[in-house]
Design a protein around this motif. Structure first.
Motif, PDB file in Angstrom:
ATOM      1  N   ALA A 162      -3.925   8.962   2.354  1.00 24.61           N
ATOM      2  CA  ALA A 162      -3.284  10.022   4.538  1.00 24.61           C
ATOM      3  C   ALA A 162      -1.884  10.687   3.455  1.00 24.61           C
ATOM      4  O   ALA A 162      -1.803  10.500   3.352  1.00 24.61           O
ATOM      5  CB  ALA A 162      -3.054   8.678   5.071  1.00 24.61           C
ATOM      6  N   MET A 163      -1.258  10.851   5.123  1.00 18.62           N
ATOM      7  CA  MET A 163      -0.279  11.762   4.708  1.00 18.62           C
ATOM      8  C   MET A 163       0.696  11.425   6.393  1.00 18.62           C
ATOM      9  O   MET A 163      -0.087  11.456   7.261  1.00 18.62           O
ATOM     10  CB  MET A 163      -0.583  13.151   4.718  1.00 18.62           C
ATOM     11  CG  MET A 163      -0.549  14.040   3.718  1.00 18.62           C
ATOM     12  SD  MET A 163       1.052  13.570   2.103  1.00 18.62           S
ATOM     13  CE  MET A 163       1.552  14.809   2.385  1.00 18.62           C
ATOM     14  N   GLU A 164       1.579  11.422   5.859  1.00 13.16           N
ATOM     15  CA  GLU A 164       2.569  10.993   6.808  1.00 13.16           C
ATOM     16  C   GLU A 164       3.736  12.494   7.485  1.00 13.16           C
ATOM     17  O   GLU A 164       4.023  13.152   6.408  1.00 13.16           O
ATOM     18  CB  GLU A 164       4.104   9.870   6.876  1.00 13.16           C
ATOM     19  CG  GLU A 164       3.711   8.639   7.637  1.00 13.16           C
ATOM     20  CD  GLU A 164       4.889   7.963   7.603  1.00 13.16           C
ATOM     21  OE1 GLU A 164       4.225   6.864   8.198  1.00 13.16           O
ATOM     22  OE2 GLU A 164       5.993   8.705   7.450  1.00 13.16           O
ATOM     23  N   LEU A 165       3.390  13.477   8.491  1.00 17.56           N
ATOM     24  CA  LEU A 165       3.740  14.950   8.384  1.00 17.56           C
ATOM     25  C   LEU A 165       5.275  14.276   9.322  1.00 17.56           C
ATOM     26  O   LEU A 165       5.515  13.937   9.959  1.00 17.56           O
ATOM     27  CB  LEU A 165       3.234  15.266   9.371  1.00 17.56           C
ATOM     28  CG  LEU A 165       1.185  15.141   9.580  1.00 17.56           C
ATOM     29  CD1 LEU A 165       0.761  16.205  10.647  1.00 17.56           C
ATOM     30  CD2 LEU A 165       1.226  16.201   8.339  1.00 17.56           C
ATOM     31  N   ASN A 166       5.814  14.711   8.032  1.00 14.25           N
ATOM     32  CA  ASN A 166       7.512  14.583   8.728  1.00 14.25           C
ATOM     33  C   ASN A 166       7.786  15.434   9.600  1.00 14.25           C
ATOM     34  O   ASN A 166       8.663  16.023   9.296  1.00 14.25           O
ATOM     35  CB  ASN A 166       8.541  15.040   7.357  1.00 14.25           C
ATOM     36  CG  ASN A 166       9.858  14.245   7.775  1.00 14.25           C
ATOM     37  OD1 ASN A 166      10.555  14.607   8.392  1.00 14.25           O
ATOM     38  ND2 ASN A 166      10.560  13.447   6.512  1.00 14.25           N
TER      39      ASN A 166
END
Ligand SMILES: Cc1cc2nc3c(=O)[nH]c(=O)nc-3n(C[C@H](O)[C@H](O)[C@H](O)COP(=O)(O)O)c2cc1C
Ligand code: SF4
Ligand code: SF4
Length: 431
Positions: A142-146
């Motif tokens: 998964a990705m956290e979009l900063n």
């Protein structure tokens, strides 16, 4: 004997437990990430990467603790409350080089059933697409979009476009939504925008991001905070910088509950989480997963197992079989002001004179002057009692209980007794 099942699902992600390492120094290299896998986290969020050179350089010094009392005879003592202020920016590794670190550690994470979440702070959409795709291919789940890094570019960038990253996308949620939409067309892994606090209408932002396809929301990153050293008259750590503190958990919990209630989104909730009780509270407030960062730095990696062990013991004691039973448990009991006025009764305090030891503590805290002194005891003048409940909470021997009033008029009379002439309608006169 109930065996607590800590596994949980966040959308299509399956976590062996709900504890997630928040992006930071503990996930800045492959070795760091492996150490966090060994510590037992359910998921690990890797250090944020960027292409912005100014975010790859850290103004020094990095960390400052305020109100962190030290005890020479107890070096491992950690106070319950402290303020953490830091100036650590994003990874010093440019985003495309960190992909190699992801490639290296993803198999280790997966062998140990640990979810690996990447984190990127991009500028233009092409950058976002390139790096998020590379992370997905390299094995992130998964990705956290900063959309959260609170560092201003003052004095560090000449091109204003370089400042259009991090918290800029929380402050301009329509632009953040455009990135989410484009990334959803590009990758299939779940995307969690990570937002900072104090960025405007958070519920509206959450709805915009959900509409754009976000799989959940991660909150909160650090805020820009300021403390002053009163001995020197100087700002701690040279001025406002990113900070967190155990007491900040309350704001995260409030927003977690509201976002879950208003949008039904999966929330990865953190900031201020320190002990296992905080994890339980966050889950009960509706968090799908609980992020923790500074407490693990201060307590060490062993803290992860300690939290998980205590969480399991709590569940066994309370006879919860699955962690999902706790999730959102408190939400249905949250009442708004209208419900409180319509559905709850006003209160007044009653002292059990047999229990009272005459310490006078209750009289000291009664802001409504409703407590009077008896020889060696205190008692309550019910006509003046506002029902605030404070005395019952501070009485050291539990001598004070709260009773429901028969009618609200008595409550308002208690609030107005000193100025009866201003409120004659409450005291039998007309107006
Ligand atoms: C030293 C340090 C570095 C951090 N770096 C990042 C980062 O690179 N990306 C990010 O999204 N959050 C970063 N954070 C924020 C944490 O992930 C977390 O959201 C925040 O510290 C609040 O949680 P806590 O109170 O448990 O520390 C950092 C925090 C600290 C203390
Ligand atoms: S409940 Fe509040 S107002 Fe009433 S006696 Fe106690 S402290 Fe005073
Ligand atoms: S705080 Fe409790 S024990 Fe102390 S005077 Fe009040 S009622 Fe009595």
């Amino acid at each position: 004997m109930i065996m607590a099942d800590l596994t949980t699902k966040i959308g299509k992600l399956k976590l062996k437990n709900p504890l997630i390492l928040g992006a930071g120094p503990l996930s800045g290299t492959a070795g760091h990430i492996r150490k966090c896998v060994d510590a037992g986290f359910g998921a690990i969020c890797a250090k944020t990467v960027t292409f912005s050179p100014y975010l790859q350089r850290y103004p020094r010094p990095l960390y400052r603790l305020k109100d962190y009392s030290i005890k020479p005879d107890a070096p491992f003592f950690i106070p319950k409350d402290y303020m953490w202020l830091h100036r650590e920016h994003n990874s010093i590794f440019p985003a495309d080089r960190f992909v190699k670190i992801i490639e290296e550690v993803a198999p280790y994470c997966h062998e140990h059933e640990t979810v690996l979440i990447g984190s990127f702070a991009g500028r233009g959409i092409e950058e976002w697409k390139r790096i998020v795709s590379a992370y997905a291919e390299a094995g992130t789940d998964a990705m956290e979009l900063n959309f959260c890094c609170p560092f201003p570019p003052e004095g560090l960038v000449s091109n204003p476009a370089d400042a259009h990253l991090g918290i800029y996308f929380s402050q301009h949620p329509e632009e953040g939504a455009e990135i989410i939409r484009k990334l959803k067309e590009t990758v299939s892994i779940p995307l969690f925008p990570k937002i900072g606090p104090g960025v405007g209408n958070i519920i509206k932002m959450a709805k915009i991001f959900k509409e754009a396809g976000a799989d959940g929301l991660s909150l909160f990153a650090n805020d820009r905070l300021l403390r002053i050293d009163i001995e020197t008259g100087r700002p701690v750590n040279y001025g406002p910088c990113a900070g967190t503190s155990p007491h900040m958990i309350a704001a995260t919990m409030r927003w977690t509950a509201e976002i879950v209630q208003e949008t039904g989104m999966n929330v990865l909730a953190g900031r201020g989480v320190t002990e296992w009780e905080d994890v339980v509270e966050m889950l009960m407030a509706g968090a799908a997963g609980v992020e923790i960062c500074t407490a693990v730095i201060l307590h060490g990696h062993k803290h992860v197992k300690a939290i998980l062990d205590e969480l399991a013991k709590f569940m066994e004691r309370k006879r919860y079989e699955r962690v999902d039973e706790i999730r959102g448990l408190a939400l249905k009991h949250i009442l708004d002001n209208r419900q409180l006025i319509e559905d709850t009764r006003a209160l007044y305090a009653v002292v059990d004179l047999k229990k009272c030891i005459g310490c006078r503590r209750c009289g000291e805290v009664c802001a409504y002057e409703a407590i009077y002194e008896l020889p060696k005891k205190n008692n309550v003048e019910q006509e003046k009692c506002a029902g605030c409940t404070l005395c019952s909470q501070v009485c050291p021997v539990g001598a004070i209980s709260m009773k429901e009033r028969d009618n609200d008029e008595d409550h308002f009379r208690a609030l107005a007794w000193e100025h009866k002439d201003l409120m004659p309608e409450l005291f039998g006169g007309g107006k």
